[in-house]
Design an enzyme around this catalytic site. Sequence first.
Site, PDB file in Angstrom:
ATOM      1  N   THR A   1      71.532  33.693  18.923  1.00 20.42           N
ATOM      2  CA  THR A   1      71.257  34.297  17.624  1.00 20.42           C
ATOM      3  C   THR A   1      69.898  34.985  17.703  1.00 20.42           C
ATOM      4  OG1 THR A   1      71.028  33.845  15.256  1.00 20.42           O
ATOM      5  CG2 THR A   1      70.259  32.123  16.740  1.00 20.42           C
TER       6      THR A   1
ATOM      7  N   THR B   1      73.339  35.383  12.896  1.00 24.87           N
ATOM      8  CA  THR B   1      74.663  35.231  13.503  1.00 24.87           C
ATOM      9  C   THR B   1      75.135  33.783  13.507  1.00 24.87           C
ATOM     10  OG1 THR B   1      73.996  36.978  14.989  1.00 24.87           O
ATOM     11  CG2 THR B   1      75.886  35.653  15.678  1.00 24.87           C
TER      12      THR B   1
ATOM     13  N   GLY C   1      69.762  41.125  18.806  1.00 27.01           N
ATOM     14  CA  GLY C   1      70.785  41.298  19.830  1.00 27.01           C
ATOM     15  C   GLY C   1      70.354  42.152  21.002  1.00 27.01           C
TER      16      GLY C   1
ATOM     17  N   ARG D   1      75.978  50.952  15.420  1.00 25.45           N
ATOM     18  CA  ARG D   1      75.290  49.995  16.305  1.00 25.45           C
ATOM     19  C   ARG D   1      76.167  48.762  16.535  1.00 25.45           C
ATOM     20  NH1 ARG D   1      73.313  44.354  15.795  1.00 25.45           N
ATOM     21  NH2 ARG D   1      71.430  44.169  17.031  1.00 25.45           N
ATOM     22  N   VAL D   2      76.277  48.351  17.786  1.00 25.91           N
ATOM     23  CA  VAL D   2      76.958  47.098  18.129  1.00 25.91           C
ATOM     24  C   VAL D   2      75.919  46.185  18.765  1.00 25.91           C
ATOM     25  CG1 VAL D   2      78.744  46.036  19.564  1.00 25.91           C
ATOM     26  CG2 VAL D   2      79.197  48.226  18.435  1.00 25.91           C
ATOM     27  N   GLY D   3      75.883  44.943  18.321  1.00 25.57           N
ATOM     28  CA  GLY D   3      74.893  44.002  18.840  1.00 25.57           C
ATOM     29  C   GLY D   3      75.466  43.052  19.870  1.00 25.57           C
ATOM     30  N   ASP D   4      74.683  42.049  20.182  1.00 28.32           N
ATOM     31  CA  ASP D   4      75.068  41.096  21.235  1.00 28.32           C
ATOM     32  C   ASP D   4      76.270  40.231  20.868  1.00 28.32           C
ATOM     33  OD1 ASP D   4      73.550  39.803  19.256  1.00 28.32           O
ATOM     34  OD2 ASP D   4      72.818  38.281  20.660  1.00 28.32           O
TER      35      ASP D   4
HETATM   36  N1  GLY Z   1      72.445  38.711  16.940  1.00 31.04           N
HETATM   37  C1  GLY Z   1      73.027  39.547  16.009  1.00 31.04           C
HETATM   38  C2  GLY Z   1      72.787  40.957  16.195  1.00 31.04           C
HETATM   39  O1  GLY Z   1      71.814  41.353  16.815  1.00 31.04           O
HETATM   40  O2  GLY Z   1      73.561  41.745  15.715  1.00 31.04           O
END
Ligand code: GLY
Length: 324
Positions: A234, A183, A237, A211-214
Amino acid sequence: MLNRRKFLQLSSLSAPLLSIKNIATNGDAYTKPIVISTWETYKGGNTEAWKVLAANGRSLDAVEAGARYVESTIDCCVGLGGNPDRDGIVTLDACIMDEHANCGAVGAIQQILHPVSVARKIMETTPHIMLVGDGAQQFALENGFKKESKNLSPSAEAAYKEWLKKSEYKPEINIENKKSHDTVGLIALDAFGNMSGAVTTSGMAFKIHGRVGDSAIIGAGLFVDNEVGAATSTGVGEENMRICGTHLVVEFMRQGDSPEMACRKAVNRVVKRDMAKAKTFQLAFLALNKKGEYGAYALQKGFVYCVKSNGEEKTIASKYVFEI
Ligand code: GLY
């Protein structure tokens, strides 16, 4: 003290009156613009952000410019050139936050070149903070963003074909997306003493579709509190989302910790919960406080970040917990 000429220069910019007062009352403490960002690969984002800061622009415009640059130039882990999910579809997450705690985010958006700008549009023109999937894309198209091709970049296509041989998703340290970065998160302090941040990513390579990440989550991938400081993250997530990591980092800074110590304490929170598991993934935090001091801490060796201010341009290797 502000002289009349300086005051007129500042007044001509579109900054909130409160910020001008900050410069007048706090002098040097708030007058050193700076931008910091995750991973050396994305250093060009700092260069773009710096152009805005050096011209006395707003930190919000700076971080957006930096994120946009990375979105349109880097393959692998950010933007439409990034690696796809396990169904071969590129889905992008991004968020942005300004000095007034205004924020916007997009999750799992497809075929849009600049998700960070969609996040800003959501922030500035809707009562909402986050839109996801088809709704996010529909909103983008309604607001003048162009629908891009579904085709994978050549490097993403090659990586996907390789992955399909085993079809096994397993996050790996620093190479979640088969390169030593993932990221991009940028945080900046402008000449008015105002802080903003932006994050953008294609997320985990070969993730489950949807999927949605942090990177889309305010308080996990990014948090800004203009009284205290800002932080970004980074790495994996899901592990960050469990602790709302960047919010935690900012709260540690509020209690008096330096940016590095605040990041270290957030990383330690992850280690303390499950040390054996913490050895198996990468997670790193990067923070900037209101005085322009910065620092980072990572679970694993290998995380680097970039700094750009007037007279300073460097890449710094983060301290870490484990050397595996
Ligand atoms: N840090 C990026 C993700 O997990 O999508």
